[in-house]
Scaffold this active site. Structure first.
Site: not given
Ligand code: UT7
Length: 331
Positions: A112, A258, A288
């Site tokens: 990215c 980005h 993204n």
């Molecule tokens: O281009 C460079 C590469 N990528 C990035 O820069 C991505 C960087 N990371 C992020 O943007 C975030 O970490 C994410 C958007 C990927 C995830 O957001 P988060 O606030 O860090 O969520 P998390 O991974 O801590 O998950 C929180 C909860 C989890 O459920 P539990 O375990 O708390 O019950 C996940 O399973 O949110 C859940 N979850 C979702 N729920 C509904 C994860 N994805 C989803 C979803 N819909 N799509």
């Protein structure tokens, strides 16, 4: 200092739009979670289009916008993590399609941060006088490597392409900060698949159980780790590039980050203590699109008539590798 002039811009996104509600039909998610946790509302998906075809469309638009013939481009750097081939390069296929007859033509993979890394390579070649006109073309078909059963990643990514054409410009500010944290190499990974070689009896060992178990061809991401890395990396790169340029971050007119997650941009805004309107954000519409995010934003800013001589722009990206980078370009 030898700076950069951007003489042509082109952007292309495939027509198929996929909404958050569409994702709610295939994985356990909803519009509220995606919107509040990422800022994304829709993303465009290539429906049968190839990465090189989207790249060529963006490259053609950039050539038209610059009003130059393909023959006058003597360097093409293409950025992609989701190309159609491992060989030939995306750059060669785009150059072939748009009629660029030769010169320095190669791909650069900095995920990215690809466009930001490529800008720095282009600046060095132009400043040396080794080339006169350089094109960076970014094209991504992330839909080919996204795991559509993994709700934590599949909602984030889209497809699209963008190209920018550069020439050297004397007495303009230019600075860069290119960095990496290779210890995080497996934080975002998509393994290539290989042919079934009849002579092989052993399966490869990546030295990491999670990577060994990951299916070939599908992206796996430790989202939270990447998030933590990104909120530190973005401000660090902007501050370091500004320091290299000998200016304060407040002197920047526009920062084009980005577009991975709106919360990452918001945290960077807070940490840099800069006004929100200095940051260009279009993540809601495209998600993204890896290396294409920043040049697509640039092409939109150009179309909106928002790029003016003397402005100091900062491009800042981060991604798989892990890599991060910022460049400052005075228009
Ligand atoms: O281009 C460079 C590469 N990528 C990035 O820069 C991505 C960087 N990371 C992020 O943007 C975030 O970490 C994410 C958007 C990927 C995830 O957001 P988060 O606030 O860090 O969520 P998390 O991974 O801590 O998950 C929180 C909860 C989890 O459920 P539990 O375990 O708390 O019950 C996940 O399973 O949110 C859940 N979850 C979702 N729920 C509904 C994860 N994805 C989803 C979803 N819909 N799509």
């Amino acid at each position: 200092m030898m700076g950069l002039k951007m003489i042509g811009f082109g952007g292309y996104v495939p027509p198929l739009k996929v909404t958050n509600d569409d994702f709610a039909k295939i994985v356990e998610t909803d519009d509220t979670w995606i919107t509040t946790r990422t800022g994304i509302k829709t993303r465009h998906i290539a429906n049968g289009e190839l990465t090189w075809q989207m790249g060529a469309k963006a490259a053609k638009s950039a050539l038209e916008d610059a009003g130059i013939a393909p023959e006058s481009v003597d360097m093409v750097i293409a950025c992609t993590v989701s190309g159609d081939t491992t060989t030939p390069s995306l750059a060669c296929m785009v150059a072939k399609e748009v009629g660029i007859p030769g010169g320095i033509v190669f791909d650069l993979n900095a995920a990215c941060a690809g466009f930001v890394y490529a800008v720095d390579v282009v600046q060095k070649y132009l400043a040396m006088g080794a080339v006169k006109t350089a094109m960076i073309v970014c094209s991504e078909t992330l839909s080919r490597m996204v795991d559509y059963t993994d709700r934590a990643t599949c909602v984030l990514f889209g497809d699209g392409a963008a190209a920018v054409i550069f020439q050297a410009q004397e007495d303009k500010l230019y600075a860069s900060c290119l960095k990496s944290q290779p210890a995080g190499a497996y934080k975002i990974i998509s393994k290539l698949s290989s042919t079934d070689c009849p002579f092989k009896t052993e399966t490869p060992d990546w030295g990491d159980e999670a990577v060994n178990a990951a299916p070939d061809g599908k992206m796996q991401m430790a989202g939270n780790d990447v998030y933590k890395f990104a909120i530190a990396a973005m401000p660090e790169a902007v501050e370091e590039a500004a320091r290299q340029a000998g200016i304060a971050t407040e002197d920047l007119d526009l920062i084009i980050p980005h577009q991975a997650n709106i919360r990452i941009v918001q945290t960077a805004i807070k940490r840099l203590k800069l006004p929100e309107d200095k940051f260009y954000v279009n993540i809601a519409d495209y998600g993204n699109i890896s290396s294409s995010c920043i040049p697509l934003a640039l092409s939109q800013l150009h179309d909106q008539g928002r790029l003016h001589e003397g402005m100091k722009l900062c491009f800042v990206g981060f991604g798989a590798g892990l890599v991060y980078a910022a460049t400052i370009v005075e228009l």
